[in-house]
Design an enzyme around this catalytic site. Sequence first.
Site, PDB file in Angstrom:
ATOM      1  N   THR A  12       3.687  -8.289  -6.445  1.00 52.55           N
ATOM      2  CA  THR A  12       2.579  -7.536  -5.772  1.00 52.55           C
ATOM      3  C   THR A  12       2.208  -6.300  -5.994  1.00 52.55           C
ATOM      4  OG1 THR A  12       3.360  -8.049  -3.866  1.00 52.55           O
ATOM      5  CG2 THR A  12       1.999  -9.769  -4.313  1.00 52.55           C
ATOM      6  N   GLY A  13       3.373  -5.591  -6.296  1.00 54.23           N
ATOM      7  CA  GLY A  13       3.311  -4.080  -6.449  1.00 54.23           C
ATOM      8  C   GLY A  13       2.753  -3.581  -7.503  1.00 54.23           C
ATOM      9  N   VAL A  15       4.283  -1.958 -10.059  1.00 51.78           N
ATOM     10  CA  VAL A  15       5.163  -2.285 -11.159  1.00 51.78           C
ATOM     11  C   VAL A  15       4.982  -3.924 -11.485  1.00 51.78           C
ATOM     12  CG1 VAL A  15       7.399  -2.043 -12.447  1.00 51.78           C
ATOM     13  CG2 VAL A  15       6.637  -0.257 -11.124  1.00 51.78           C
ATOM     14  N   CYS A 148      11.505   6.434 -14.165  1.00 51.04           N
ATOM     15  CA  CYS A 148      10.401   6.526 -15.240  1.00 51.04           C
ATOM     16  C   CYS A 148      10.433   8.041 -15.814  1.00 51.04           C
ATOM     17  CB  CYS A 148       8.956   6.285 -14.323  1.00 51.04           C
ATOM     18  SG  CYS A 148       9.096   6.859 -12.673  1.00 51.04           S
ATOM     19  N   GLN A 175       4.345  14.465 -11.692  1.00 49.39           N
ATOM     20  CA  GLN A 175       4.506  13.140 -11.678  1.00 49.39           C
ATOM     21  C   GLN A 175       3.218  12.382 -11.068  1.00 49.39           C
ATOM     22  OE1 GLN A 175       9.146  13.257 -11.366  1.00 49.39           O
ATOM     23  NE2 GLN A 175       8.199  11.635 -10.515  1.00 49.39           N
ATOM     24  N   GLY A 179       3.491   6.657  -9.605  1.00 49.17           N
ATOM     25  CA  GLY A 179       4.792   6.444  -9.666  1.00 49.17           C
ATOM     26  C   GLY A 179       5.521   6.098  -8.080  1.00 49.17           C
ATOM     27  N   GLU A 201      14.384  12.034  -6.487  1.00 51.17           N
ATOM     28  CA  GLU A 201      13.952  11.988  -8.011  1.00 51.17           C
ATOM     29  C   GLU A 201      14.871  13.055  -8.691  1.00 51.17           C
ATOM     30  OE1 GLU A 201      11.783   9.939  -8.601  1.00 51.17           O
ATOM     31  OE2 GLU A 201      10.872  10.390 -10.367  1.00 51.17           O
ATOM     32  N   ARG A 234       4.580  16.021  -7.344  1.00 46.72           N
ATOM     33  CA  ARG A 234       3.812  14.916  -7.677  1.00 46.72           C
ATOM     34  C   ARG A 234       2.500  15.825  -7.369  1.00 46.72           C
ATOM     35  NH1 ARG A 234       5.248  10.234  -8.271  1.00 46.72           N
ATOM     36  NH2 ARG A 234       6.533   9.767  -6.393  1.00 46.72           N
ATOM     37  N   HIS A 241       3.306  10.530 -16.402  1.00 42.59           N
ATOM     38  CA  HIS A 241       4.287  11.924 -16.205  1.00 42.59           C
ATOM     39  C   HIS A 241       4.172  12.853 -17.210  1.00 42.59           C
ATOM     40  CE1 HIS A 241       5.184   9.539 -12.679  1.00 42.59           C
ATOM     41  NE2 HIS A 241       6.145   8.992 -12.772  1.00 42.59           N
ATOM     42  N   ASN A 326       4.177   6.094 -16.825  1.00 37.80           N
ATOM     43  CA  ASN A 326       5.405   5.863 -16.016  1.00 37.80           C
ATOM     44  C   ASN A 326       5.490   4.342 -15.590  1.00 37.80           C
ATOM     45  OD1 ASN A 326       2.789   6.748 -14.649  1.00 37.80           O
ATOM     46  ND2 ASN A 326       3.899   5.860 -12.709  1.00 37.80           N
TER      47      ASN A 326
HETATM   48  N1  LIG Z   1       5.706   3.184  -9.860  1.00 37.81           N
HETATM   49  C1  LIG Z   1       6.339   3.336 -10.938  1.00 37.81           C
HETATM   50  O1  LIG Z   1       5.812   4.276 -11.800  1.00 37.81           O
HETATM   51  C2  LIG Z   1       7.834   2.926 -10.979  1.00 37.81           C
HETATM   52  C3  LIG Z   1       8.567   3.484 -12.172  1.00 37.81           C
HETATM   53  C4  LIG Z   1       9.801   3.192 -12.415  1.00 37.81           C
HETATM   54  C5  LIG Z   1      10.608   2.480 -11.642  1.00 37.81           C
HETATM   55  N2  LIG Z   1       9.961   1.983 -10.232  1.00 37.81           N
HETATM   56  C6  LIG Z   1      10.567   1.231  -9.335  1.00 37.81           C
HETATM   57  O2  LIG Z   1      10.068  -0.014  -9.425  1.00 37.81           O
HETATM   58  C7  LIG Z   1      10.186  -0.736  -8.160  1.00 37.81           C
HETATM   59  C8  LIG Z   1       8.738  -1.146  -7.692  1.00 37.81           C
HETATM   60  O3  LIG Z   1       7.991   0.064  -7.614  1.00 37.81           O
HETATM   61  P1  LIG Z   1       6.355  -0.081  -7.186  1.00 37.81           P
HETATM   62  O4  LIG Z   1       5.932   1.276  -7.514  1.00 37.81           O
HETATM   63  O5  LIG Z   1       5.564  -1.302  -7.778  1.00 37.81           O
HETATM   64  O6  LIG Z   1       6.454  -0.490  -5.646  1.00 37.81           O
HETATM   65  P2  LIG Z   1       5.498  -1.023  -4.725  1.00 37.81           P
HETATM   66  O7  LIG Z   1       4.037  -0.728  -5.136  1.00 37.81           O
HETATM   67  O8  LIG Z   1       5.521  -0.611  -3.530  1.00 37.81           O
HETATM   68  O9  LIG Z   1       5.806  -2.679  -4.840  1.00 37.81           O
HETATM   69  C9  LIG Z   1       6.871  -3.064  -4.138  1.00 37.81           C
HETATM   70  C10 LIG Z   1       6.883  -4.655  -4.198  1.00 37.81           C
HETATM   71  O10 LIG Z   1       8.074  -5.054  -3.494  1.00 37.81           O
HETATM   72  C11 LIG Z   1       7.810  -6.058  -2.544  1.00 37.81           C
HETATM   73  N3  LIG Z   1       8.642  -5.806  -1.477  1.00 37.81           N
HETATM   74  C12 LIG Z   1       8.580  -5.122  -0.571  1.00 37.81           C
HETATM   75  N4  LIG Z   1       9.713  -5.382   0.228  1.00 37.81           N
HETATM   76  C13 LIG Z   1      10.009  -6.404   0.289  1.00 37.81           C
HETATM   77  C14 LIG Z   1      10.882  -7.190   0.709  1.00 37.81           C
HETATM   78  N5  LIG Z   1      11.581  -6.921   1.918  1.00 37.81           N
HETATM   79  N6  LIG Z   1      11.420  -8.356   0.109  1.00 37.81           N
HETATM   80  C15 LIG Z   1      10.774  -8.832  -1.097  1.00 37.81           C
HETATM   81  N7  LIG Z   1       9.618  -8.203  -1.669  1.00 37.81           N
HETATM   82  C16 LIG Z   1       9.450  -7.015  -1.038  1.00 37.81           C
HETATM   83  C17 LIG Z   1       6.139  -5.661  -2.210  1.00 37.81           C
HETATM   84  O11 LIG Z   1       5.548  -7.010  -1.826  1.00 37.81           O
HETATM   85  P3  LIG Z   1       4.496  -7.103  -0.702  1.00 37.81           P
HETATM   86  O12 LIG Z   1       3.325  -6.824  -1.474  1.00 37.81           O
HETATM   87  O13 LIG Z   1       4.505  -8.325  -0.279  1.00 37.81           O
HETATM   88  O14 LIG Z   1       4.800  -6.015   0.393  1.00 37.81           O
HETATM   89  C18 LIG Z   1       5.671  -5.385  -3.730  1.00 37.81           C
HETATM   90  O15 LIG Z   1       5.578  -6.490  -4.463  1.00 37.81           O
HETATM   91  C19 LIG Z   1      10.894   0.370  -7.214  1.00 37.81           C
HETATM   92  O16 LIG Z   1      12.208   0.043  -6.977  1.00 37.81           O
HETATM   93  C20 LIG Z   1      10.544   1.751  -7.885  1.00 37.81           C
HETATM   94  O17 LIG Z   1      11.405   2.788  -7.536  1.00 37.81           O
HETATM   95  C21 LIG Z   1       8.678   2.332 -10.090  1.00 37.81           C
END
Ligand SMILES: NC(=O)c1ccc[n+]([C@@H]2O[C@H](COP(=O)([O-])OP(=O)(O)OC[C@H]3O[C@@H](n4cnc5c(N)ncnc54)[C@H](OP(=O)(O)O)[C@@H]3O)[C@@H](O)[C@H]2O)c1
Length: 355
Positions: A12-13, A15, A148, A175, A179, A201, A234, A241, A326
């Site tokens: 749901t997040g 990524v 990223c 960035q 991200g 970071e 940021r 990025h 990213n």
């Molecule tokens: N954003 C980027 O550009 C990027 C790039 C490279 C790597 N990453 C890495 O990718 C990962 C995800 O990033 P994001 O930006 O997508 O974060 P995000 O938007 O905050 O999404 C987090 C996801 O994890 C779920 N979650 C949170 N706590 C949880 C738990 N205790 N048990 C199970 N699921 C849980 C959330 O579910 P709910 O919706 O139910 O809360 C949501 O689906 C991170 O490790 C981040 O560092 C991100």
Amino acid sequence: MSRIPVGVLGATGIVGQRFVQLLAEHPWFEVTAVAASDASVGRSYIEACHWLLPTPMPEPARDLTVHPVEQMLDCPLLFSALPSDVAGPVEEDLADSGAVVCTNASAHRLDPDVPLLIPEINSNHTVLLDAQRQRRSGRGFIVASANCSATQLAVALKPLHDVFGLLKVSVVTMQAVSGAGYPGVPSLDILDNVLPFIPGEEDKLESEPRKLLGAPGHGRIEDAPFEISAQCNRVPVRDGHTECVSVELEDKATAEEVIAALRSFEASLEVASLPGSPPRPVLVSDEDDRPQPIRDRDTEAGMCVTVGRVRPCPLLDFKFVVLGHNTLRGAAGGSIHNAELLVAQGHLPDLEASL
Ligand SMILES: NC(=O)c1ccc[n+]([C@@H]2O[C@H](COP(=O)([O-])OP(=O)(O)OC[C@H]3O[C@@H](n4cnc5c(N)ncnc54)[C@H](OP(=O)(O)O)[C@@H]3O)[C@@H](O)[C@H]2O)c1
């Protein structure tokens, strides 16, 4: 032709949504299960997810029920977009239980027997998987995508390291807000502003490219020997990025030779034939005012890294600007590309049978 069933953790997040979007069109993989936090568990994906992408939520994903991550074992191939603190133990347990986990989280990136993969630059790092499978006494394992910012930097540095050798790298990042995940940085902190600190970071940017460009040896990757100094900011950009990079080279070169090395960089034949490979990993722009996030981040479906403004540097040898998407090249697109490489190299024999 049937596709390999896969699950998405953290679906749901930001990524996770990219995974669902990209996999809907993928020729080899098909999303059959999604997982997220307790707040989402038990709801349909369309109810649980605040969809942020400009294309509609793929029809087949809408009615999937969101599961707890622990219940994802029915999917032998998992893509993880979990927060790192959650991902650490969860991914470990899933891999120990036999799942193959392609993760975006940072928790296992520097584990000695976990390949930190970018297919175009280090497809031979999958040699670590034998040791990892042995440790787990089973078929499961973890393969990680890099941070990223580290991903796009490493792709741009690879041809320079191969041709001239790198001694020093200085990088200053700008960035995008995506991200930081969703909801991420509050709007009143980022609009009309630049935040000169992103927790954790700079450490990632100073360590991960050295593993990415390192050499396999003695059951681990020997880090590439160059030094990196990173400063991360940021900025109020949605996606993409931008990095201002200066490098000192071991062998002296002209700007034309540096540009030629970047332009002629190609993936191996094995990697070039993967569905997610861009025609060229690095695109060099000749225009004075490029790359720019809004104009260049989606080039080649967001999987290519754009380099521009290559010129001499009065402190080190050369400086240039690097731009990458990213959540595509730097996250979901990169992880899916890693899974394609695993299939092509025969690391998923049970799953390949369904292709
Ligand atoms: N954003 C980027 O550009 C990027 C790039 C490279 C790597 N990453 C890495 O990718 C990962 C995800 O990033 P994001 O930006 O997508 O974060 P995000 O938007 O905050 O999404 C987090 C996801 O994890 C779920 N979650 C949170 N706590 C949880 C738990 N205790 N048990 C199970 N699921 C849980 C959330 O579910 P709910 O919706 O139910 O809360 C949501 O689906 C991170 O490790 C981040 O560092 C991100």
